[in-house]
Design a protein around this motif. Sequence first.
Motif, PDB file in Angstrom:
ATOM      1  N   VAL A  63      42.966  43.795  41.746  1.00 26.88           N
ATOM      2  CA  VAL A  63      43.812  44.993  41.762  1.00 26.88           C
ATOM      3  C   VAL A  63      44.906  44.787  40.705  1.00 26.88           C
ATOM      4  N   SER A 108      47.440  46.516  37.219  1.00 27.21           N
ATOM      5  CA  SER A 108      48.104  47.698  36.652  1.00 27.21           C
ATOM      6  C   SER A 108      48.776  47.295  35.351  1.00 27.21           C
ATOM      7  N   LYS A 150      50.112  48.424  43.661  1.00 23.87           N
ATOM      8  CA  LYS A 150      49.024  47.418  43.703  1.00 23.87           C
ATOM      9  C   LYS A 150      48.978  46.654  45.021  1.00 23.87           C
ATOM     10  N   SER A 151      50.114  46.077  45.397  1.00 25.60           N
ATOM     11  CA  SER A 151      50.111  45.239  46.599  1.00 25.60           C
ATOM     12  C   SER A 151      49.780  46.076  47.831  1.00 25.60           C
ATOM     13  N   ASP A 180      45.518  40.253  44.272  1.00 23.63           N
ATOM     14  CA  ASP A 180      46.656  41.140  43.986  1.00 23.63           C
ATOM     15  C   ASP A 180      47.444  40.524  42.827  1.00 23.63           C
ATOM     16  N   PRO A 219      52.109  42.802  37.472  1.00 25.83           N
ATOM     17  CA  PRO A 219      51.777  43.876  36.522  1.00 25.83           C
ATOM     18  C   PRO A 219      51.548  43.360  35.103  1.00 25.83           C
ATOM     19  N   ILE A 260      45.442  50.505  38.892  1.00 28.81           N
ATOM     20  CA  ILE A 260      46.351  51.494  39.489  1.00 28.81           C
ATOM     21  C   ILE A 260      47.328  51.986  38.426  1.00 28.81           C
TER      22      ILE A 260
END
Length: 276
Positions: free
Chosen positions: A17, A19, A26-27, A129, A132, A151
């Motif tokens: 996941v 971004s 995200k988390s 996770d 960024p 995301i």
Amino acid sequence: MLGQAEGLKQEPKIISVVSGKGGVGKSLIAVNLSIAMNKLGKKVLLYDIDIGFGSVEILLGSSAKLTMKDYFQNKTSLDNIIMKTKYDIDIISGGLDVEDLVYFNIGNKDSLFKDFSRVMSKYDFIILDFPPGYNENLENFYESSDFMVLITTSEPTSLINAYTFLKMMAVKGIDPDELHVVLNMARDMKDARKCMERFIGVIERFIGMSPSATHIMRFDNSVRKSVENQKPFVVEKKTSQPSLVIYRLANLITKERKIKEKKTFLDKLKAFLRIG
Ligand SMILES: Nc1ncnc2c1ncn2[C@@H]1O[C@H](COP(=O)(O)OP(=O)(O)OP(=O)(O)O)[C@@H](O)[C@H]1O
Ligand SMILES: [Mg+2]
């Protein structure tokens, strides 16, 4: 031994996941996706690679006593840093800073590989996770991904950074089996759909990447509340629009597919640990 050797259980799949920009959800999405996949009968390990302090733990309302740092410093075994949660998903808290990631490069590869393959093969899915932005220190993690969930919000800075992230992946030849794009915190569905269409058009044209699916998640006060109450929204507000988006994503990822494996789990694990 590994799932493959058992001949019964499928190899674990890795979902990243990511971004371009921070604070886009995200988390939150990683945590709720883990729980939704668990509800679909999958065994999930959520690995919080986030540097610094663990947002996953905060979102789940539980805190890990041991982190990857303790494992790397030989203070404990890998099994001991896996934390069970009341939602039936297991988590690993990174607790690493950028310099610690060097351990992945200089640590004892044989024992790392043995530990990780033994521990990870117990799961159907490993959800990562990320912090960024594209981070070269984390390339081994991106490379090992089967699924990438990107995301963004509809803000121009978030979209540009998401574009840059994908561009970097393409430049580095990182090519997950499936890319899912989530436009989060949408306030107006019509605008969000248009924005998504434009974004997909640009990445197809200039990067040559085509996402497997796109998802639009509304800005929803119940999501905010779930963060404040430390209770995941897929449990608290099962029928809210954000929950339905998460379940659709979970369903798409867990559905049976006949794609030919490009790499085995062991190959991916080697990429993960930067071996070979
Ligand atoms: N769909 C939504 N509706 C309402 N609020 C949301 C939604 N998605 C995210 N948020 C808000 O955004 C905040 C940030 O989310 P989150 O911590 O998951 O972002 P992140 O991308 O992991 O951030 P970082 O890059 O710092 O790790 C959440 O705490 C929540 O308040
Ligand atoms: Mg986060």
